[in-house]
Design a protein around this motif. Sequence first.
Motif, PDB file in Angstrom:
ATOM      1  N   ASP A   1       0.797  -1.233   0.000  1.00  0.00           N
ATOM      2  CA  ASP A   1       0.000   0.000   0.000  1.00  0.00           C
ATOM      3  C   ASP A   1       0.829   1.282   0.000  1.00  0.00           C
ATOM      4  O   ASP A   1       0.542   2.215  -0.746  1.00  0.00           O
ATOM      5  CB  ASP A   1      -0.917   0.041   1.236  1.00  0.00           C
ATOM      6  CG  ASP A   1      -2.135  -0.852   1.078  1.00  0.00           C
ATOM      7  OD1 ASP A   1      -2.467  -1.193  -0.067  1.00  0.00           O
ATOM      8  OD2 ASP A   1      -2.753  -1.198   2.103  1.00  0.00           O
TER       9      ASP A   1
ATOM     10  N   ASN B   1       1.055   4.135  -3.036  1.00  0.00           N
ATOM     11  CA  ASN B   1       0.710   5.528  -2.798  1.00  0.00           C
ATOM     12  C   ASN B   1       1.861   6.470  -3.141  1.00  0.00           C
ATOM     13  O   ASN B   1       1.675   7.481  -3.809  1.00  0.00           O
ATOM     14  CB  ASN B   1       0.424   5.630  -1.310  1.00  0.00           C
ATOM     15  CG  ASN B   1      -0.729   6.484  -1.019  1.00  0.00           C
ATOM     16  OD1 ASN B   1      -1.610   6.669  -1.845  1.00  0.00           O
ATOM     17  ND2 ASN B   1      -0.719   7.031   0.176  1.00  0.00           N
TER      18      ASN B   1
ATOM     19  N   LYS C   1       2.738   9.963  -6.162  1.00  0.00           N
ATOM     20  CA  LYS C   1       3.178  11.314  -5.766  1.00  0.00           C
ATOM     21  C   LYS C   1       4.378  11.755  -6.573  1.00  0.00           C
ATOM     22  O   LYS C   1       4.788  12.901  -6.520  1.00  0.00           O
ATOM     23  CB  LYS C   1       3.558  11.351  -4.286  1.00  0.00           C
ATOM     24  CG  LYS C   1       2.595  10.673  -3.359  1.00  0.00           C
ATOM     25  CD  LYS C   1       1.421  11.561  -3.026  1.00  0.00           C
ATOM     26  CE  LYS C   1       0.433  10.794  -2.172  1.00  0.00           C
ATOM     27  NZ  LYS C   1      -0.855  11.436  -2.111  1.00  0.00           N
TER      28      LYS C   1
ATOM     29  N   ASP D   1      -7.442   4.132 -10.075  1.00  0.00           N
ATOM     30  CA  ASP D   1      -8.318   5.092  -9.434  1.00  0.00           C
ATOM     31  C   ASP D   1      -8.408   6.351 -10.313  1.00  0.00           C
ATOM     32  O   ASP D   1      -7.396   6.886 -10.751  1.00  0.00           O
ATOM     33  CB  ASP D   1      -7.676   5.416  -8.083  1.00  0.00           C
ATOM     34  CG  ASP D   1      -8.445   6.447  -7.322  1.00  0.00           C
ATOM     35  OD1 ASP D   1      -9.400   6.058  -6.669  1.00  0.00           O
ATOM     36  OD2 ASP D   1      -8.089   7.638  -7.410  1.00  0.00           O
ATOM     37  N   PRO D   2      -9.647   6.825 -10.609  1.00  0.00           N
ATOM     38  CA  PRO D   2      -9.804   7.956 -11.539  1.00  0.00           C
ATOM     39  C   PRO D   2      -9.081   9.227 -11.083  1.00  0.00           C
ATOM     40  O   PRO D   2      -8.506   9.945 -11.888  1.00  0.00           O
ATOM     41  CB  PRO D   2     -11.321   8.201 -11.577  1.00  0.00           C
ATOM     42  CG  PRO D   2     -11.955   7.036 -10.893  1.00  0.00           C
ATOM     43  CD  PRO D   2     -10.922   6.311 -10.105  1.00  0.00           C
ATOM     44  N   PHE D   3      -9.108   9.470  -9.781  1.00  0.00           N
ATOM     45  CA  PHE D   3      -8.457  10.678  -9.272  1.00  0.00           C
ATOM     46  C   PHE D   3      -6.947  10.615  -9.492  1.00  0.00           C
ATOM     47  O   PHE D   3      -6.302  11.561  -9.939  1.00  0.00           O
ATOM     48  CB  PHE D   3      -8.784  10.854  -7.783  1.00  0.00           C
ATOM     49  CG  PHE D   3      -8.026  11.974  -7.125  1.00  0.00           C
ATOM     50  CD1 PHE D   3      -8.356  13.297  -7.391  1.00  0.00           C
ATOM     51  CD2 PHE D   3      -6.979  11.708  -6.245  1.00  0.00           C
ATOM     52  CE1 PHE D   3      -7.649  14.335  -6.785  1.00  0.00           C
ATOM     53  CE2 PHE D   3      -6.275  12.739  -5.649  1.00  0.00           C
ATOM     54  CZ  PHE D   3      -6.605  14.053  -5.911  1.00  0.00           C
TER      55      PHE D   3
END
Lengths: 467, 211
Positions: free
Chosen positions: B114, B118, B122, B172-174
């Motif tokens: 995870d 993430n 970034k 994920d769309p965002f």
Amino acid sequence: MSAKTLYDKIWDLHQVRCDDDGTALLYIDRHLVHEVTSPQAFEGLELAQRTLWRKQSILAVPDHNVPTIGLEHGITDPVARLQVETLDANCDKHELTEFKMGDSRQGIVHVIGPEQGATLPGMTVVCGDSHTSTHGAFAALAFGIGTSEVEHVMATQCLIQKKSKNMRVRVEGSVTPGITAKDIVLHIIGQIGTAGGTGYTIEFAGVAITNLSMEGRMTVCNMTIEGGARAGLIACDQTTLDYVNGRPFAPQGSDWGKAVAFWGDLHSDEDAIFDHEVVINACDIAPQVTWGTSPEMVCSIENNIPDPSLEADLVKAGGMSRALEYMGLEANLPFEQVYLDKIFIGSCTNSRIEDLRAAAEIARGHKVAPNVKLALVVPGSQLVKQQAESEGLDSIFTEAGFEWREPGCSMCLAMNADRLEPGERCASTSNRNFEGRQGQGGRTHLVSPAMAAAAAIKGHFVDVREL
Amino acid sequence: MEKFEKFSGIVAAIDRANIDTDAIIPKQYLKSIKRSGFGINLFDNWRYLDPGEPGDDNSKRRLNQDFVLNQAPWDQAQILLGRENFACGSSREHAVWALMDFGFKVVIAPSFADIFYNNSFKNGLLPVALEGEQVDQLFEQLARNSDFRLSIDLEKQRVVNANGLEMHFEIDPFRKHCLLNGLDDIGLTMQHADAIKAFEQQYYDQLPWLK
Ligand code: SF4
């Protein structure tokens, strides 16, 4: 209103806003900072000319690089020294609370947060460190973040997050004598695997968990990340309150009463639904030892080293063989025939007072075996060290031939001078047995403090219950 | 952050599950206070036969010629193929910086840890999660053809190659939107500064002991 898990409750309390696709802004209460993952974040803020949103949310401490010996000489490695000096300079400049080297409260970030009462029930706690999961023992939603997120929290007090799924691990019944929190969590990881918790927040429950002290609960939550979940949680109860009460950063006076009333709800509702549930019988748990290069490669001390030729899954069998080769172990060998070169008692998993007491109990009146070249005891913080010394634990250790050191991460990841040489084998109370974790070519076996102390005395692994 | 553009690149594979971030970038290199310069020490323990320390002249170290990233054409790879639970372990963003500094733009694996997942977004590194069987298929194709290339189209969420292979991936769309447009998370969140302030007001009224 529908029933909620503890995770749901803390999440809802901190959600600032949420988009239709579930992308949310989550408010952060406590930001713990150390020297390794923060310099680039401070630099990023400066480059973008941004300011810190809420300075008082930050508690900083150097821990990864600090030496555990000869503190009066400072850090001799110039690269490491620059990193610690950079943290000091950043904290001074922004007027942040930092326990510098030499401060009587300095220690490993995950030990000092709870010790100071900086970690409180119901909080969101983050740190640029994966073992932030430790703080979940206080019914706080605590997880590790990367450096970009460290910068994001500094600038906005929030994180962009999607909610994870709910898992509960219930450890039912009581453990048998000699079984510690470390054995419980290693056993759980052996059951669910290192990726078993990916995408979940895990709540630990059941009698064997609630019977644990706060130290034990922190050990369990600490290693949640080794089970793949970023955060682990344990409900707030009297044990939690007794631990927090009176600590420097904890609420005082009338605030204490208000806080306690609020914290009373920090448990999952009776009929809350979990996406996944695992039930473990505490009485099945024996002392655990890892034999490979991933925390899931673990078994009971009663078993022999596993045999890859008995594994049906070929990818898995290949991984097992590679691990055994790296570890220099033969399949089917009894653990009692595995001899150790070094012993490490410390790390944010097992360096609290209770861990040191358990190890000292075993070491008392014995001597470290001659084949063990170095047995290190590294307390988690200066306050733990003081407490241990006031109980005379330091002399028990030193008389037995252990070295009694200054607090820090030390040989958990070997960023300072404490490390394994290639091929050396170590019984370690830390949390990761990855290749090279404790020094290039080093071989790590994860165990509880009592098992590590017993291995030091015997020179090889031994079932601590048979001593 | 740079915009993530469609590209085609060489694929290098490491056939191991649970590759951890300690393996991707060993701890001694975490002492750096910069974000750059980690590529030369990517997979340091596997890449070199002698131990390394920060500041070493890496050109003087002994290369492990058996390691994929020391061999042509994979020393120019832009896509890394791995197995389950890629980049588990420590939260060190240095793992992402090291992969990108080496030249990787994409990592393909059946699953990712995870925090690494993430951290990747970034910095503009795209982690592509495919089904286990699809990953097996890529490993097989790569074994037959050392110059194995893939094109990555984030917009269409597709992995394709010249031989007609085509695989779809979820994202994920965002996160997709941010990568495609090179958006900075902090800037996006700052647009909600008023909402954060309003939140704080009610929050500290409710929990005054935290103020
Ligand atoms: S003790 Fe080990 S695991 Fe804990 S914070 Fe330090 S390096 Fe990380």
